[in-house]
Write an enzyme that holds these catalytic residues in place. Structure first.
Site, PDB file in Angstrom:
ATOM      1  N   ASP A  73       0.849  -1.185   0.000  1.00  0.00           N
ATOM      2  CA  ASP A  73       0.000   0.000   0.000  1.00  0.00           C
ATOM      3  C   ASP A  73       0.885   1.236   0.000  1.00  0.00           C
ATOM      4  O   ASP A  73       1.450   1.609   1.021  1.00  0.00           O
ATOM      5  CB  ASP A  73      -0.896  -0.029   1.238  1.00  0.00           C
ATOM      6  CG  ASP A  73      -1.769   1.206   1.377  1.00  0.00           C
ATOM      7  OD1 ASP A  73      -1.789   2.038   0.447  1.00  0.00           O
ATOM      8  OD2 ASP A  73      -2.427   1.343   2.428  1.00  0.00           O
ATOM      9  N   TYR A 171     -12.027  13.779  -5.338  1.00  0.00           N
ATOM     10  CA  TYR A 171     -11.090  13.458  -6.417  1.00  0.00           C
ATOM     11  C   TYR A 171     -10.495  14.729  -7.022  1.00  0.00           C
ATOM     12  O   TYR A 171      -9.283  14.818  -7.234  1.00  0.00           O
ATOM     13  CB  TYR A 171     -11.835  12.655  -7.477  1.00  0.00           C
ATOM     14  CG  TYR A 171     -11.044  12.275  -8.696  1.00  0.00           C
ATOM     15  CD1 TYR A 171     -10.087  11.273  -8.635  1.00  0.00           C
ATOM     16  CD2 TYR A 171     -11.277  12.901  -9.913  1.00  0.00           C
ATOM     17  CE1 TYR A 171      -9.367  10.905  -9.761  1.00  0.00           C
ATOM     18  CE2 TYR A 171     -10.566  12.546 -11.046  1.00  0.00           C
ATOM     19  CZ  TYR A 171      -9.615  11.550 -10.975  1.00  0.00           C
ATOM     20  OH  TYR A 171      -8.914  11.193 -12.097  1.00  0.00           O
ATOM     21  N   LYS A 175      -6.559  15.749  -6.903  1.00  0.00           N
ATOM     22  CA  LYS A 175      -5.822  15.919  -8.149  1.00  0.00           C
ATOM     23  C   LYS A 175      -5.264  17.336  -8.282  1.00  0.00           C
ATOM     24  O   LYS A 175      -4.185  17.534  -8.856  1.00  0.00           O
ATOM     25  CB  LYS A 175      -6.724  15.577  -9.335  1.00  0.00           C
ATOM     26  CG  LYS A 175      -7.014  14.083  -9.471  1.00  0.00           C
ATOM     27  CD  LYS A 175      -5.745  13.264  -9.607  1.00  0.00           C
ATOM     28  CE  LYS A 175      -6.024  11.831 -10.007  1.00  0.00           C
ATOM     29  NZ  LYS A 175      -4.781  11.013 -10.064  1.00  0.00           N
ATOM     30  N   THR A 205     -10.462   3.797 -18.939  1.00  0.00           N
ATOM     31  CA  THR A 205      -9.994   2.909 -17.883  1.00  0.00           C
ATOM     32  C   THR A 205     -11.208   2.483 -17.059  1.00  0.00           C
ATOM     33  O   THR A 205     -12.330   2.921 -17.313  1.00  0.00           O
ATOM     34  CB  THR A 205      -8.981   3.611 -16.956  1.00  0.00           C
ATOM     35  OG1 THR A 205      -9.672   4.628 -16.198  1.00  0.00           O
ATOM     36  CG2 THR A 205      -7.855   4.270 -17.753  1.00  0.00           C
TER      37      THR A 205
END
Length: 303
Positions: A73, A171, A175, A205
């Site tokens: 991890d 997110y 980012k 993806t």
């Protein structure tokens, strides 16, 4: 292939599938020995398996390359330390770090739980910081010992980090944080022979297939697959190589056949007063400046 990365050792996080897998295969095809990191979790971060990383390792070896799997991890101190140690113990050196690992837990802001926020920020932002910190400590030690490295780091941001994305507050924040981390690290580590850049890729993806199912579908006629993850990897390979000397602290958008240098926040129209503004004056000045300023990029998904 040109052997652009021959003799180099590259670590790629989140390399079991999608963009990370494409980067690992492309780096190996250009001569790099690769540490393939992946926890093998689902798109939302749940579960786990060493299978995806090992499968990519086997693909690289089947093509004549060298690779080793790492299932730690990387958002933990122990996992990040062992990631760097795996490169050094297996291949004797570390030249490139490609930070790519991540997952999604999308919610509108009022429905976003603290646990989901923390999990997304942890894997994306902490998962960039910790591998970078451990790699940087190694490279700094090398430089101080008189063996200045030709080290490269490629961080993975997103259009969500550049412009924001509805339903992706955690997110987008993570980012955007990666962009700030990239700029600071590039400024701090250049003296040790380390160059650090970021990409904001767009590709098909597991993380994007539901959101962009129609626009990112593969062509049925076998033509150019504009949204294939492999389209992003050539830029990553170049940024991972010695050939990009002098390029650091930059952000690139990459998708299909397009590469764009992003120019970030720059000073725009400015108003000055040789005294303190009143609230009304400040508001009038701000409205005047906004009338002169360019239109900002729209937030993804905004109506």
């Amino acid at each position: 292939m040109t052997g652009l990365c021959t003799g180099r050792v590259a670590v790629v996080t989140g390399a079991g599938r999608g963009l990370g897998r494409a980067h690992a295969l492309a780096l190996a095809a250009e001569g790099a020995r690769v540490v393939v990191n992946d926890l093998g979790v689902g798109p939302d971060g749940d579960g786990g398996s060493t299978g995806p990383a090992q499968q990519v390792v086997e693909e690289i070896r089947a093509r004549g390359g060298e690779a080793v799997a790492h299932g730690g991890d990387i958002a933990s101190a122990e996992g990040a330390a062992s990631l760097v140690a795996t490169a050094l113990d297996t291949f004797g050196r570390l030249d490139t770090l490609v930070n790519n690992a991540g997952f999604l837990r999308d919610r509108m802001l009022v429905n976003l739980t603290e646990d989901d926020w923390d999990a997304v920020v942890r894997v994306h932002l902490r998962g960039h910081f910790l591998p970078l910190r451990h790699a940087a400590a190694h490279w700094r030690a090398e430089a101080k010992a008189g063996r200045e490295p030709v080290a490269r780091v490629v961080n993975t941001s997103s259009g969500a980090g550049l412009s924001g994305s509805v339903g992706q507050a955690g997110y987008s924040a993570a980012k955007a944080g990666i962009l700030g981390l990239t700029l600071v690290a590039a400024a701090e580590l250049g003296r040790y022979g380390v160059q650090i850049n970021a990409i904001a890729p767009a590709a098909r993806t597991r993380m994007t297939e539901e959101t962009f199912a129609e626009t990112m579908a593969a062509p049925e006629d076998g033509g150019f697959d504009a949204m294939a993850p492999e389209n992003v990897s050539p830029l990553v390979v170049w940024l991972s190589s010695a050939s990009c000397a002098g390029v650091t602290g930059r952000v690139f958008e990459a998708e299909a056949g397009r590469i764009t240098v992003m120019e970030g926040w720059r000073p725009g129209p400015t108003a000055r007063k040789e005294a303190r503004w009143t609230p009304t004056e400040a508001g009038e000045a701000a409205l005047g400046l906004l009338a002169e300023a360019g239109t900002p990029q729209p937030v993804y998904g905004a109506r």
